[in-house]
Write a protein that holds these residues in place. Structure first.
Motif, PDB file in Angstrom:
ATOM      1  N   LEU A 141      40.007  34.534  61.605  1.00  0.00           N
ATOM      2  CA  LEU A 141      39.358  34.843  62.875  1.00  0.00           C
ATOM      3  C   LEU A 141      39.906  36.119  63.506  1.00  0.00           C
ATOM      4  O   LEU A 141      39.158  36.916  64.061  1.00  0.00           O
ATOM      5  N   TYR A 273      42.520  40.273  72.208  1.00  0.00           N
ATOM      6  CA  TYR A 273      41.252  40.053  71.520  1.00  0.00           C
ATOM      7  C   TYR A 273      40.335  39.157  72.353  1.00  0.00           C
ATOM      8  O   TYR A 273      40.093  37.994  72.029  1.00  0.00           O
ATOM      9  N   GLU A 303      41.687  31.791  70.339  1.00  0.00           N
ATOM     10  CA  GLU A 303      41.624  31.781  68.875  1.00  0.00           C
ATOM     11  C   GLU A 303      41.797  30.366  68.339  1.00  0.00           C
ATOM     12  O   GLU A 303      41.135  29.977  67.366  1.00  0.00           O
ATOM     13  N   ASP A 306      38.477  28.483  68.941  1.00  0.00           N
ATOM     14  CA  ASP A 306      37.436  28.960  68.033  1.00  0.00           C
ATOM     15  C   ASP A 306      37.687  28.494  66.601  1.00  0.00           C
ATOM     16  O   ASP A 306      36.743  28.275  65.835  1.00  0.00           O
ATOM     17  N   ARG A 330      34.363  33.754  72.338  1.00  0.00           N
ATOM     18  CA  ARG A 330      34.386  35.212  72.513  1.00  0.00           C
ATOM     19  C   ARG A 330      33.214  35.895  71.834  1.00  0.00           C
ATOM     20  O   ARG A 330      33.236  37.101  71.612  1.00  0.00           O
ATOM     21  N   ILE A 333      30.426  33.986  65.917  1.00  0.00           N
ATOM     22  CA  ILE A 333      31.379  34.109  64.825  1.00  0.00           C
ATOM     23  C   ILE A 333      30.658  33.912  63.501  1.00  0.00           C
ATOM     24  O   ILE A 333      29.997  32.899  63.278  1.00  0.00           O
ATOM     25  N   TRP A 346      36.020  37.412  60.148  1.00  0.00           N
ATOM     26  CA  TRP A 346      35.136  37.683  61.283  1.00  0.00           C
ATOM     27  C   TRP A 346      35.297  39.159  61.616  1.00  0.00           C
ATOM     28  O   TRP A 346      36.347  39.586  62.085  1.00  0.00           O
ATOM     29  N   TRP A 348      33.642  42.047  63.841  1.00  0.00           N
ATOM     30  CA  TRP A 348      35.018  41.891  64.306  1.00  0.00           C
ATOM     31  C   TRP A 348      35.051  41.187  65.652  1.00  0.00           C
ATOM     32  O   TRP A 348      34.068  41.274  66.415  1.00  0.00           O
ATOM     33  N   PRO A 349      36.160  40.513  65.952  1.00  0.00           N
ATOM     34  CA  PRO A 349      36.347  40.015  67.318  1.00  0.00           C
ATOM     35  C   PRO A 349      36.432  41.188  68.282  1.00  0.00           C
ATOM     36  O   PRO A 349      36.745  42.315  67.892  1.00  0.00           O
TER      37      PRO A 349
END
Length: 370
Positions: A141, A273, A303, A306, A330, A333, A346, A348-349
């Motif tokens: 992630l 992030y 994080e 998620d 966020r 995903i 992922w 991108w975050p």
């Protein structure tokens, strides 16, 4: 063969689905980061179970599925201890392994999980080389270090810093960060000088900054030692009043930093992030995490949440990482293979460069977004 997080069989629906959670909860691990990561993981499990669990006719939210059970092991930032924990968790029958904050530990977890054939979703470690080679069992992630730290280098360049010093300790993570910064700064007439935290006292670090005429000092060292004494020394040196102190790895995100340094800990940019604004899910999770943590959650807590959202989706469908898509706290995903990545990522975050506002150290300012 494409690795999948398999949903439960019908004859298993009366038992819980175990997820192995690896977090640093004791020294020398970053305990506060581990506490935030675990809070997010636990909240995610609670929400999944409140919505009906995973598997079965009601696994998507209507009841009748199997509950998730988190089996937590403390890594203490020790790669060997973490690898042994993976062995134990596999013997306990976990459906997947998740978590970890420290990059060198996450690498050990990824290698062991891959060898044992269990899926691993890395929550918060960023080192690019997360695995020893291409694997379909590992997904991540957090953004790769090269992505986030290039954003940080772009922030430095935009703020006019081209003579950058890094005070660093021996570590594959810090070495990779130094290389990324140097490669990003060099084409823009920037330079990076390395200062050895093991050989230099905080006062000697200050003298080296003057000697090299550095305009920024980045802390690529452990917290609280030696980061805190270095910050105090630089802040009190009248020769360095215009020198920016930065901490790309995120030390100022956590309450311990502010408690130890007070006003000296403000104005230290770090990577975070999070998006500019949280959506409805993120806002709800933020409120629940604040209650759980008795304070503001870090990006690491999001994080963790998620991570469980992704694993629950994978367990419900049995899809490989490449086909998992879920709404996280966020943003949306989904996983792909960016160039150079050996794991599912992922990409991108959201990435921000943030600091604590010198006029109100409990408030964060977004300085740059990548």
């Amino acid at each position: 063969m494409v690795t999948q997080v398999h949903p439960p069989r019908r004859d298993e629906l009366d038992a819980s689905v175990r997820i192995g959670a690896l977090v640093p909860l004791s020294r020398p691990g970053w305990v506060e980061a581990g506490r935030h990561l675990l809070a997010g993981l636990e909240l995610g499990v609670r929400d999944v179970n409140d919505a009906g669990g995973v598997g079965g006719a009601g696994g998507a939210g209507g009841g009748g599925g199997r509950p998730l059970e988190l089996v937590v092991r403390d890594t203490a930032a020790d790669p060997q201890r973490a690898a042994a924990a993976v062995d134990e968790l596999v013997r306990l029958g976990v459906a997947a392994v998740a978590g970890e904050y420290h990059s060198v530990v996450a690498r050990a977890v990824a290698a062991r999980a891959d060898a044992l054939g269990v899926p691993y979703l890395c929550s918060s470690a960023v080192l690019d080389a997360l695995s020893e080679g291409p694997t379909d069992r590992v997904a991540r992630l957090a953004p790769a270090q090269s992505h986030g730290w290039r954003t940080y280098a772009d922030f430095l360049i935009g703020a006019g810093h081209r003579r950058v010093a890094v005070v660093t300790q021996p570590s594959v993570y810090w070495a990779a960060g130094t290389r990324i910064l140097r490669e990003r700064l060099a084409p823009r007439n920037g330079s990076v000088v390395e200062l050895d935290a093991g050989a230099l006292s905080p006062a000697a670090v200050c003298d080296a900054l003057v000697e090299h005429r550095a305009t920024a000092l980045l802390l690529l060292v452990g917290h609280p030692e030696p980061a805190v004494p270095i910050v105090r020394s630089v802040r009190r040196d009248g020769r360095l009043s215009d020198v920016l102190i930065g901490a790309p790895a995120g030390q100022p995100e956590f309450g311990e930093w502010a408690a130890l340094l007070g006003p000296d800990g403000a104005g230290v940019p770090f990577l975070r992030y999070l998006p500019e604004r949280l959506g409805p899910l993120g806002a709800r999770v933020d409120a629940a995490l604040r209650e759980r943590l008795s304070g503001a959650p870090s990006f690491v807590a999001f994080e963790g949440y998620d991570t469980i959202a992704v694993l629950a989706a994978a367990l419900r469908t049995g899809a490989p990482w490449s086909r998992v898509a879920v709404e996280g706290t966020r943003g949306r995903i989904a996983f792909s293979r960016p160039p150079g990545s050996d794991v599912w990522q992922w990409a991108w975050p959201p990435v921000q460069v943030v600091d604590r506002d010198p006029t109100a150290p409990d408030r964060f300012r977004v300085l740059h977004a990548g």
